[in-house]
Design a protein around this motif. Structure first.
Motif, mmCIF file in Angstrom:
data_model
loop_
_atom_site.group_PDB
_atom_site.id
_atom_site.type_symbol
_atom_site.label_atom_id
_atom_site.label_comp_id
_atom_site.label_asym_id
_atom_site.label_seq_id
_atom_site.Cartn_x
_atom_site.Cartn_y
_atom_site.Cartn_z
ATOM 1 N N LEU A 367 0.834 -1.207 0.000
ATOM 2 C CA LEU A 367 0.000 0.000 0.000
ATOM 3 C C LEU A 367 0.864 1.251 0.000
ATOM 4 C CD1 LEU A 367 -2.850 1.174 0.178
ATOM 5 C CD2 LEU A 367 -2.664 1.074 2.672
ATOM 6 N N THR A 368 1.919 1.263 0.842
ATOM 7 C CA THR A 368 2.803 2.433 0.920
ATOM 8 C C THR A 368 3.457 2.721 -0.423
ATOM 9 O OG1 THR A 368 3.266 2.010 3.256
ATOM 10 C CG2 THR A 368 4.817 3.408 2.075
ATOM 11 N N SER A 369 3.936 1.676 -1.080
ATOM 12 C CA SER A 369 4.611 1.859 -2.367
ATOM 13 C C SER A 369 3.674 2.434 -3.413
ATOM 14 C CB SER A 369 5.183 0.517 -2.851
ATOM 15 O OG SER A 369 6.095 -0.005 -1.916
ATOM 16 N N LEU A 370 2.453 1.889 -3.487
ATOM 17 C CA LEU A 370 1.495 2.377 -4.474
ATOM 18 C C LEU A 370 1.086 3.817 -4.180
ATOM 19 C CD1 LEU A 370 -0.798 -0.770 -4.874
ATOM 20 C CD2 LEU A 370 0.934 0.063 -6.460
ATOM 21 N N VAL A 371 0.812 4.100 -2.909
ATOM 22 C CA VAL A 371 0.390 5.456 -2.539
ATOM 23 C C VAL A 371 1.497 6.456 -2.819
ATOM 24 C CG1 VAL A 371 -0.203 6.942 -0.589
ATOM 25 C CG2 VAL A 371 -1.326 4.740 -0.848
ATOM 26 N N VAL A 372 2.738 6.105 -2.427
ATOM 27 C CA VAL A 372 3.864 7.028 -2.631
ATOM 28 C C VAL A 372 4.042 7.330 -4.109
ATOM 29 C CG1 VAL A 372 6.378 7.180 -2.536
ATOM 30 C CG2 VAL A 372 5.113 6.512 -0.513
ATOM 31 N N GLY A 373 4.081 6.280 -4.939
ATOM 32 C CA GLY A 373 4.308 6.487 -6.369
ATOM 33 C C GLY A 373 3.227 7.312 -7.027
ATOM 34 N N ILE A 374 1.984 6.995 -6.715
ATOM 35 C CA ILE A 374 0.865 7.685 -7.370
ATOM 36 C C ILE A 374 0.732 9.114 -6.862
ATOM 37 C CG2 ILE A 374 -1.649 7.695 -7.632
ATOM 38 C CD1 ILE A 374 -1.481 4.592 -7.524
ATOM 39 N N VAL A 375 0.800 9.286 -5.540
ATOM 40 C CA VAL A 375 0.610 10.614 -4.952
ATOM 41 C C VAL A 375 1.720 11.573 -5.369
ATOM 42 C CG1 VAL A 375 0.575 11.897 -2.776
ATOM 43 C CG2 VAL A 375 -0.766 9.820 -3.001
ATOM 44 N N VAL A 376 2.971 11.091 -5.339
ATOM 45 C CA VAL A 376 4.095 11.956 -5.729
ATOM 46 C C VAL A 376 3.942 12.404 -7.176
ATOM 47 C CG1 VAL A 376 6.564 11.929 -6.265
ATOM 48 C CG2 VAL A 376 5.771 11.127 -4.049
ATOM 49 N N THR A 377 3.568 11.487 -8.058
ATOM 50 C CA THR A 377 3.418 11.834 -9.476
ATOM 51 C C THR A 377 2.281 12.829 -9.685
ATOM 52 O OG1 THR A 377 4.173 9.596 -10.011
ATOM 53 C CG2 THR A 377 3.193 10.865 -11.788
ATOM 54 N N MET A 378 1.167 12.591 -9.014
ATOM 55 C CA MET A 378 0.013 13.484 -9.202
ATOM 56 C C MET A 378 0.269 14.865 -8.605
ATOM 57 S SD MET A 378 -3.235 10.917 -8.671
ATOM 58 C CE MET A 378 -4.420 12.178 -9.156
ATOM 59 N N LEU A 379 0.954 14.906 -7.459
ATOM 60 C CA LEU A 379 1.281 16.209 -6.864
ATOM 61 C C LEU A 379 2.201 17.016 -7.775
ATOM 62 C CD1 LEU A 379 1.850 15.425 -3.069
ATOM 63 C CD2 LEU A 379 0.018 16.776 -4.074
ATOM 64 N N ALA A 380 3.190 16.327 -8.367
ATOM 65 C CA ALA A 380 4.135 17.022 -9.240
ATOM 66 C C ALA A 380 3.464 17.492 -10.525
ATOM 67 C CB ALA A 380 5.308 16.107 -9.568
ATOM 68 N N ALA A 381 2.435 16.767 -10.969
ATOM 69 C CA ALA A 381 1.763 17.123 -12.230
ATOM 70 C C ALA A 381 0.643 18.133 -12.028
ATOM 71 C CB ALA A 381 1.197 15.866 -12.888
ATOM 72 N N TRP A 382 0.242 18.348 -10.764
ATOM 73 C CA TRP A 382 -0.922 19.220 -10.524
ATOM 74 C C TRP A 382 -0.666 20.655 -10.971
ATOM 75 C CZ3 TRP A 382 -1.312 23.386 -6.977
ATOM 76 C CH2 TRP A 382 -2.590 23.914 -6.860
ATOM 77 N N LEU A 383 0.502 21.221 -10.632
ATOM 78 C CA LEU A 383 0.784 22.614 -10.973
ATOM 79 C C LEU A 383 0.828 22.844 -12.488
ATOM 80 C CD1 LEU A 383 1.298 25.398 -9.815
ATOM 81 C CD2 LEU A 383 3.743 24.891 -9.778
ATOM 82 N N PRO A 384 1.529 21.994 -13.275
ATOM 83 C CA PRO A 384 1.470 22.189 -14.726
ATOM 84 C C PRO A 384 0.058 22.074 -15.278
ATOM 85 C CG PRO A 384 3.296 20.736 -14.155
ATOM 86 C CD PRO A 384 2.508 20.953 -12.899
ATOM 87 N N GLY A 385 -0.721 21.129 -14.744
ATOM 88 C CA GLY A 385 -2.092 20.970 -15.207
ATOM 89 C C GLY A 385 -2.947 22.185 -14.886
ATOM 90 N N ARG A 386 -2.785 22.707 -13.696
ATOM 91 C CA ARG A 386 -3.554 23.893 -13.290
ATOM 92 C C ARG A 386 -3.152 25.094 -14.129
ATOM 93 N NH1 ARG A 386 -2.685 27.907 -9.427
ATOM 94 N NH2 ARG A 386 -4.584 28.782 -8.512
ATOM 95 N N ARG A 387 -1.831 25.226 -14.398
ATOM 96 C CA ARG A 387 -1.351 26.345 -15.203
ATOM 97 C C ARG A 387 -1.910 26.263 -16.625
ATOM 98 N NH1 ARG A 387 4.388 25.726 -15.062
ATOM 99 N NH2 ARG A 387 4.309 26.498 -12.920
#
Length: 845
Positions: A367-387
């Motif tokens: 669970l930790t591995s899946l959450v870390v990988g997905i959350v980190v990627t989505m957080l990093a992509a959120w700002l470009p997407g919002r922009r």
């Protein structure tokens, strides 16, 4: 929007590959750490639980802290108490245990194991003639002096067989024992690569305690008797305040908790570096999605024009990030399981074997591995997407959005300046706070790193411009490389920042470690006149016979043991250190604030400044002392000296201390030799002591390296862990250059068309990569030196000889490493740029 996001992911597989790799590495590090620590922890817990299977109640002595009690070691358990315990109703089997240090030499004369896990125990046969703790695989148990048994792993590792003569030592002098048996055991030390030696009970008591005394009494309950019932019955016969009982279940639970806590610290340390790798990966992910969004600006504008809302556009980018993160997390988890298994095998190959047990992949790890990988990627992509979602459709169609507005740049630079200033101020403030400054310094360092990252686009122009004279040597390729590096400052900043973070940590740790090593060397040089220091390899008790042997050696001109003994001084427990008062001045160089070594004789002592300040002592103070044998005396302070890591505490002459010690032992012996230190003299002293593998004969350099060994070991481990962040940073540079080449395909085609050959294109891309990497390297090294200086200020409070040392050689290596990163990272993008079809590139939109 989901179908659109899925098509975009499938359409840009190559572009997203570096992002997948960055996330995969970070997740693999996280999951590998969790798998490894869980596996090791589970194996040790299983092993320790087996060790307590035959123990339902354990009886142990108690150290009384009563002011009226003697300050010596706790009273051991007598044979009479063991007999009374055996008579308690419900006690099926009673075992008396005695243990201590036992260093075993292999057939090559070298110490088996690391010395710290080399143990000796007694073989205690029950009514059936067997000690159920140690079943014999070969031969028979020791029954007489001069006989021993060895654990099977040690015997097999060293090639010993029943009947062999084994050299070993428990406190200094070499013993030659006959190997009568080889046994199997679940003991954790033996399972982890240590050694376990068994003696008959009488011999073990002579070596480790006293005839008729035990360290622990272990009781097995009869059928129908619970651990709690047996404990209550034994409690009723115990002498008050001299012994206590613990159930086997609690012992197992305490052991499991202790193992979990020790593994927790390792897990936390490894996860910190996994977090650093993921943090560096965030720059790559954000960079990738920023470039992908920029390349699809018109596509997103068309979506907006046909009715897609801002939220839908942002959601489509996040869905892409979710899909990429999921793939990377699953692959990272699989790689992490392999890493965990590999780390376990690696420990085995280095001789640090572990107890047998399965590979543990817990649901929490998954669970930790899946959450870390997905959350980190989505957080990093959120700002470009919002922009991207905020760009008006008409502006996007006309590329009006391409250049950042002056207002946004001013806002970014102002914010970066404020955060950097706050971080630097907090770090500077923490340098004057002593031990209490660690947390503020950590917070200030984090703020300063974030602030510099925000300011990196502003810093990139002047720093990269400084490289212009060198780049001019490469002609038009160099000029184009410099212009490309500063064309998109935000992208350059994000790429360089990934490398900057890794080099900041590496440089800062190296500066601190080099300075600490220099301080220890200076301390050893300044405070030691002795040529050699002799001690046990595990820093345990050393027999006084060693000091006598050295004092009688014709090569030795002066020697002094350092002998610790507990005492109650003015009502407080303190340790007295016995020394040879006559020779100490020839062996040490102590700085005295008051008095001198002349005050060290008979009933006079010298005290280090910290201890004197703590108790309010000064030259002439009288100390009321209760020795470990219970006898009282009065000591007078004859001098106050400046203590250090090598020599500190209350020093008195051994002639005063020895009459009050029943079992004297030394910590070490300092030796001065005729003609000074040399390899031949060192070998001669070792030979005089029987070439004993348990005894270390160290010169000043060995002593300082021994003290700094943990720092060096930790630094090497950190280098290995931080290499993960550097690898991720390399991927970031590759990713940026690859995307940049794709973006500038038309431009590269035009350059080829007007005469720039393939070699020139390759050189341009390589130089751009080199400039960006060196920019990150310069920032990282500069910040690392600052943090190294600040961290050193905290250490200086506890290490008087500490002064900052800049390891220029290593700093040059780090800068060269940054250059190598730039060159290697550019290989594939440069080749790709040179192979572009110029006509196809010119026609590209």
């Amino acid at each position: 929007m989901f179908r659109t996001a899925l098509r975009n992911v499938l359409a840009h597989k190559a572009r997203l590959l570096m992002t997948v790799l960055a996330v995969l590495l970070g997740v693999a590090f996280v999951s590998g750490t969790l798998v490894f620590t869980s596996t090791v922890s589970d194996a040790f817990q299983r092993s320790s639980q087996k060790g307590f299977d035959d123990v339902d109640v354990a009886v142990t002595p108690v150290w009384s802290d009563s002011p009226s009690a003697d300050p010596g070691r706790p009273a051991r358990l007598s044979q009479g108490l063991l007999d009374r315990t055996a008579a308690v109703p419900g006690a099926a089997r009673v075992t008396g245990d005695v243990s201590g240090f036992a260093a075993v030499a292999g057939k090559d004369g070298k110490l088996l194991g690391d010395g710290f896990s080399s143990q000796g125990h007694n073989y205690f046969p029950g009514k059936d003639g067997q000690d159920h703790r140690y079943p014999m695989r070969d031969g028979q148990a020791p029954t007489n002096p001069g006989e021993i048994a060895l654990d099977a792993k040690t015997a097999d590792r060293a090639g010993f067989h029943v009947g062999d003569t084994v050299r070993l030592s428990v406190d200094g002098p070499v013993r030659k024992e006959k190997l009568t048996g080889i046994f199997t055991t679940d003991d954790g030390n033996a399972a982890a690569g240590g050694s376990l030696t068994l003696f008959d009970t009488a011999t073990a008591q002579k070596l480790y305690s006293a005839p008729g005394e035990f360290d622990q009494i272990q009781v097995k309950a009869a059928a129908g008797t619970s651990q709690a019932q047996l404990k209550d019955r034994i409690d009723a016969i115990l002498p008050k305040d001299r012994a206590e009982t613990t159930t086997g279940r609690k012992l197992a639970d305490d052991q499991a908790k202790s193992i979990a806590e020790s593994m927790s610290s390792m897990r936390t340390s490894l996860l910190v570096f996994a977090g650093i790798a993921l943090f560096v990966g965030i720059f790559i992910i954000a960079n990738t999605f920023t470039m992908l969004v920029a390349q699809r600006t018109k596509e997103l504008a068309l979506l907006r024009a046909v009715g897609a809302s801002r939220r839908q556009v942002t959601r489509s980018v996040l869905i892409e990030a979710f899909l990429v993160g999921t793939v990377a997390a699953v692959a990272g988890l699989a790689a992490g399981v392999g890493i965990g298994a590999g780390m376990r095998s690696l420990m085995g190959s280095t001789g640090q074997s572990l107890p047998d047990g399965p590979l543990v992949v817990s649901p929490g790890t998954i669970l930790t591995s899946l959450v870390v990988g997905i959350v980190v990627t989505m957080l990093a992509a959120w700002l470009p997407g919002r922009r991207a979602a905020k760009i008006p459709p008409v502006a996007a169609m006309n590329s009006v959005h391409a250049t950042a507005s002056p207002k946004s740049l001013v806002l970014r630079n102002t914010l970066g300046a404020i955060v950097s200033a706050a971080g630097a101020a907090l770090v500077l403030l923490a340098t004057g706070m002593g031990d209490g400054g660690k947390v503020p310094m950590g917070g200030g360092a984090a703020l300063l790193l974030i602030g510099i990252f925000i300011l990196t686009p502003l810093l990139s122009r002047p720093l990269i411009a400084a490289a212009a004279p060198v780049l001019r040597i490469f002609g038009i390729s160099g000029k184009l490389a410099r212009q490309n590096a500063v064309r998109n400052p935000r992208r350059t900043a994000a790429t360089a920042s990934a490398l900057m973070i890794g080099l900041t940590l590496i440089t800062g740790l190296t500066v601190i470690a080099s300075s600490a090593q220099k301080a220890v060397d200076k301390m050893a040089t300044d405070s030691l006149k002795a040529d050699y220091v002799v001690s046990m390899v595990n820093k345990g008790p050393l027999s006084p016979d060693v000091a006598t042997e050295l004092a009688d050696n014709p090569k030795v001109t002066a020697s002094s043991p350092m002998r610790n003994a507990p005492a109650r001084v003015d009502g407080d427990i303190e340790y007295l250190t016995g020394v040879n008062g006559k020779d100490l001045g020839k062996l040490t160089q102590l700085d005295f604030a008051a008095g001198s070594l002349d005050g060290l004789s008979s009933d006079k002592v010298v005290v280090d400044g910290d201890t004197a300040k703590q108790h309010g002592w000064h030259v002439g103070s009288t100390l009321t002392t209760t020795y470990e044998d219970g006898k009282r005396g009065r000591l007078t302070v004859g001098g106050v000296y400046e203590g250090n890591e090598l020599i500190k505490g209350i020093l008195l002459d051994t002639a005063t201390l020895a009459p009050h010690q029943k079992d004297a032992s030394d910590m070490q012996v300092m030796v001065k030799t005729a003609g000074g230190p040399s390899e031949a003299t060192q070998d001669a002293l070792a030979k005089a002591l029987g070439n004993n593998p348990a005894i270390a004969v160290q010169d000043k350099k060995d002593v300082s390296e021994g003290i700094a060994q943990m720092v060096t070991l930790m630094l090497n481990v950190l280098y290995g862990l931080l290499a993960m962040a550097v690898i991720v940073a390399v991927l970031g540079v590759v990713n940026t250059l690859a995307m940049s080449v794709f973006e500038r395909a038309q431009e590269i085609g035009m350059l080829r068309a007007i005469g720039l050959d393939r070699r020139g294109i390759k050189r341009m891309v390589r130089l751009e990569s080199l400039v960006i990497s060196l920019f990150g390297g310069v920032l990282g090294i500069g910040l690392g030196v600052f943090f190294g200086w600040a961290g050193g200020r905290l250490i200086a409070d506890s290490l008087a000889t500490y002064e900052m040392v800049l390891p220029w050689g290593r700093i040059a290596i780090f800068l060269a490493l940054a250059a190598v990163v730039g060159v290697l990272a550019a290989l594939w993008p440069a080749r790709r740029a040179a192979r572009l079809n110029m006509l196809g590139a010119i026609k590209a939109e």
